[in-house]
Design a protein around this motif. Sequence first.
Motif, mmCIF file in Angstrom:
data_model
loop_
_atom_site.group_PDB
_atom_site.id
_atom_site.type_symbol
_atom_site.label_atom_id
_atom_site.label_comp_id
_atom_site.label_asym_id
_atom_site.label_seq_id
_atom_site.Cartn_x
_atom_site.Cartn_y
_atom_site.Cartn_z
ATOM 1 N N PHE A 97 0.828 -1.205 0.000
ATOM 2 C CA PHE A 97 0.000 0.000 0.000
ATOM 3 C C PHE A 97 0.863 1.255 0.000
ATOM 4 O O PHE A 97 0.590 2.211 -0.741
ATOM 5 C CB PHE A 97 -0.927 -0.007 1.226
ATOM 6 C CG PHE A 97 -1.743 1.239 1.362
ATOM 7 C CD1 PHE A 97 -2.815 1.475 0.531
ATOM 8 C CD2 PHE A 97 -1.425 2.192 2.320
ATOM 9 C CE1 PHE A 97 -3.575 2.626 0.643
ATOM 10 C CE2 PHE A 97 -2.167 3.344 2.447
ATOM 11 C CZ PHE A 97 -3.251 3.562 1.606
ATOM 12 N N ILE A 98 1.923 1.255 0.801
ATOM 13 C CA ILE A 98 2.809 2.429 0.852
ATOM 14 C C ILE A 98 3.493 2.631 -0.490
ATOM 15 O O ILE A 98 3.610 3.765 -0.986
ATOM 16 C CB ILE A 98 3.831 2.273 2.001
ATOM 17 C CG1 ILE A 98 3.108 2.393 3.348
ATOM 18 C CG2 ILE A 98 4.946 3.300 1.891
ATOM 19 C CD1 ILE A 98 3.970 2.078 4.547
ATOM 20 N N ALA A 99 3.932 1.552 -1.130
ATOM 21 C CA ALA A 99 4.578 1.672 -2.444
ATOM 22 C C ALA A 99 3.593 2.220 -3.476
ATOM 23 O O ALA A 99 3.940 3.090 -4.284
ATOM 24 C CB ALA A 99 5.124 0.315 -2.883
ATOM 25 N N ALA A 100 2.368 1.724 -3.451
ATOM 26 C CA ALA A 100 1.361 2.206 -4.396
ATOM 27 C C ALA A 100 1.029 3.675 -4.136
ATOM 28 O O ALA A 100 0.866 4.470 -5.076
ATOM 29 C CB ALA A 100 0.107 1.350 -4.311
ATOM 30 N N LEU A 101 0.924 4.062 -2.870
ATOM 31 C CA LEU A 101 0.621 5.453 -2.530
ATOM 32 C C LEU A 101 1.752 6.377 -2.963
ATOM 33 O O LEU A 101 1.507 7.469 -3.497
ATOM 34 C CB LEU A 101 0.382 5.569 -1.018
ATOM 35 C CG LEU A 101 -0.084 6.927 -0.510
ATOM 36 C CD1 LEU A 101 -1.438 7.271 -1.119
ATOM 37 C CD2 LEU A 101 -0.164 6.924 0.996
ATOM 38 N N THR A 102 3.003 5.950 -2.774
ATOM 39 C CA THR A 102 4.150 6.745 -3.202
ATOM 40 C C THR A 102 4.143 6.932 -4.716
ATOM 41 O O THR A 102 4.361 8.038 -5.222
ATOM 42 C CB THR A 102 5.460 6.065 -2.756
ATOM 43 O OG1 THR A 102 5.413 5.863 -1.347
ATOM 44 C CG2 THR A 102 6.667 6.881 -3.131
ATOM 45 N N ALA A 103 3.878 5.867 -5.460
ATOM 46 C CA ALA A 103 3.820 5.968 -6.919
ATOM 47 C C ALA A 103 2.684 6.895 -7.345
ATOM 48 O O ALA A 103 2.834 7.703 -8.275
ATOM 49 C CB ALA A 103 3.643 4.583 -7.529
ATOM 50 N N PHE A 104 1.553 6.826 -6.658
ATOM 51 C CA PHE A 104 0.412 7.676 -6.986
ATOM 52 C C PHE A 104 0.744 9.148 -6.745
ATOM 53 O O PHE A 104 0.442 10.008 -7.583
ATOM 54 C CB PHE A 104 -0.805 7.256 -6.158
ATOM 55 C CG PHE A 104 -2.031 8.084 -6.411
ATOM 56 C CD1 PHE A 104 -2.679 8.022 -7.629
ATOM 57 C CD2 PHE A 104 -2.530 8.917 -5.433
ATOM 58 C CE1 PHE A 104 -3.810 8.787 -7.865
ATOM 59 C CE2 PHE A 104 -3.659 9.679 -5.656
ATOM 60 C CZ PHE A 104 -4.302 9.616 -6.882
ATOM 61 N N LEU A 108 0.920 12.242 -9.428
ATOM 62 C CA LEU A 108 0.196 13.507 -9.263
ATOM 63 C C LEU A 108 1.138 14.699 -9.397
ATOM 64 O O LEU A 108 0.775 15.724 -9.999
ATOM 65 C CB LEU A 108 -0.507 13.545 -7.910
ATOM 66 C CG LEU A 108 -1.771 12.695 -7.779
ATOM 67 C CD1 LEU A 108 -2.335 12.820 -6.369
ATOM 68 C CD2 LEU A 108 -2.798 13.098 -8.800
ATOM 69 N N ILE A 109 2.354 14.600 -8.844
ATOM 70 C CA ILE A 109 3.329 15.693 -8.947
ATOM 71 C C ILE A 109 3.718 15.909 -10.407
ATOM 72 O O ILE A 109 3.778 17.044 -10.894
ATOM 73 C CB ILE A 109 4.564 15.398 -8.066
ATOM 74 C CG1 ILE A 109 4.164 15.483 -6.591
ATOM 75 C CG2 ILE A 109 5.707 16.349 -8.379
ATOM 76 C CD1 ILE A 109 5.228 15.004 -5.632
ATOM 77 N N ILE A 110 3.963 14.821 -11.129
ATOM 78 C CA ILE A 110 4.319 14.935 -12.550
ATOM 79 C C ILE A 110 3.160 15.541 -13.339
ATOM 80 O O ILE A 110 3.362 16.414 -14.194
ATOM 81 C CB ILE A 110 4.719 13.554 -13.114
ATOM 82 C CG1 ILE A 110 6.042 13.114 -12.500
ATOM 83 C CG2 ILE A 110 4.820 13.592 -14.632
ATOM 84 C CD1 ILE A 110 6.428 11.692 -12.823
ATOM 85 N N LEU A 111 1.940 15.131 -13.044
ATOM 86 C CA LEU A 111 0.772 15.685 -13.731
ATOM 87 C C LEU A 111 0.638 17.175 -13.454
ATOM 88 O O LEU A 111 0.374 17.969 -14.370
ATOM 89 C CB LEU A 111 -0.497 14.944 -13.290
ATOM 90 C CG LEU A 111 -1.803 15.400 -13.922
ATOM 91 C CD1 LEU A 111 -1.782 15.129 -15.420
ATOM 92 C CD2 LEU A 111 -2.982 14.720 -13.271
ATOM 93 N N ALA A 112 0.838 17.596 -12.207
ATOM 94 C CA ALA A 112 0.753 19.019 -11.868
ATOM 95 C C ALA A 112 1.838 19.801 -12.582
ATOM 96 O O ALA A 112 1.596 20.915 -13.093
ATOM 97 C CB ALA A 112 0.860 19.202 -10.355
ATOM 98 N N ALA A 113 3.057 19.254 -12.677
ATOM 99 C CA ALA A 113 4.146 19.935 -13.371
ATOM 100 C C ALA A 113 3.834 20.084 -14.853
ATOM 101 O O ALA A 113 4.079 21.139 -15.451
ATOM 102 C CB ALA A 113 5.450 19.169 -13.172
ATOM 103 N N VAL A 114 3.273 19.061 -15.459
ATOM 104 C CA VAL A 114 2.923 19.130 -16.879
ATOM 105 C C VAL A 114 1.830 20.164 -17.111
ATOM 106 O O VAL A 114 1.915 20.992 -18.034
ATOM 107 C CB VAL A 114 2.495 17.738 -17.399
ATOM 108 C CG1 VAL A 114 1.844 17.831 -18.769
ATOM 109 C CG2 VAL A 114 3.690 16.805 -17.446
#
Length: 150
Positions: A97-104, A108-114
Motif C-alpha cells: 500500500f505504501i509503495a502504491a501510494l508513493t507511486a500515486f 500527481l506531482i508529474i501531472l501538476a508539473a505538466v
Amino acid sequence: MHPNHTPQRSVEVHHPTPIPSPVVHPAPVVPVQPGHVPAVASVVLPDGRVVTGYAIDAVRPEPVTTKPAVSRTAVNVALGGVGFLAVCGGLLLLTSFIAALTAFIGQLIILAAVIFGSWIAVQVLSGSGHKGGTTVNIRRAVIKRNHFHG
C-alpha cells in the motif's frame, strides 16, 4: 450383368456352438445348533392374548473412546504460528500500500508539473490578448543603439 452370367459362389453357413452351462449342485443344508438355547418368554397382552417367543438381547453400542487431550503447548504454538502469519501478511499488504501510494503521489506531482508548465508555455507563447506589462520594440531598440550622436 445378366443373372445367368454371374459366377456362382458357394455359401458356407456357420452355426454358433452353444456353451454348456455349468451344473450347479445345491449345497446341503446342515442345521446348526446355537451354543445355548435361548429362554422362551411369554407376554400376556391387555386383551388376554398370550404371545410367546424368544427373548432377544438388546444391542449394546460400543463404548465411546475418549479423545486424547491436546497439549496446551501445542495449541499455543499453533496459535502463535497463525498470528505470525497474519502479521507477516499485514506487513506485506502495508508495504504494498505504501509503495502504491508513493507511486500515486509521484504521478500527481508529474501531472501538476505538466499542467502548470503547459499553462506557462501558453501564456508566454500566446501573442493575442496580451494586456499590461512592458512591450519592447526590437527595431527601435536596434536603431537607437546604432545611432551615433556626434
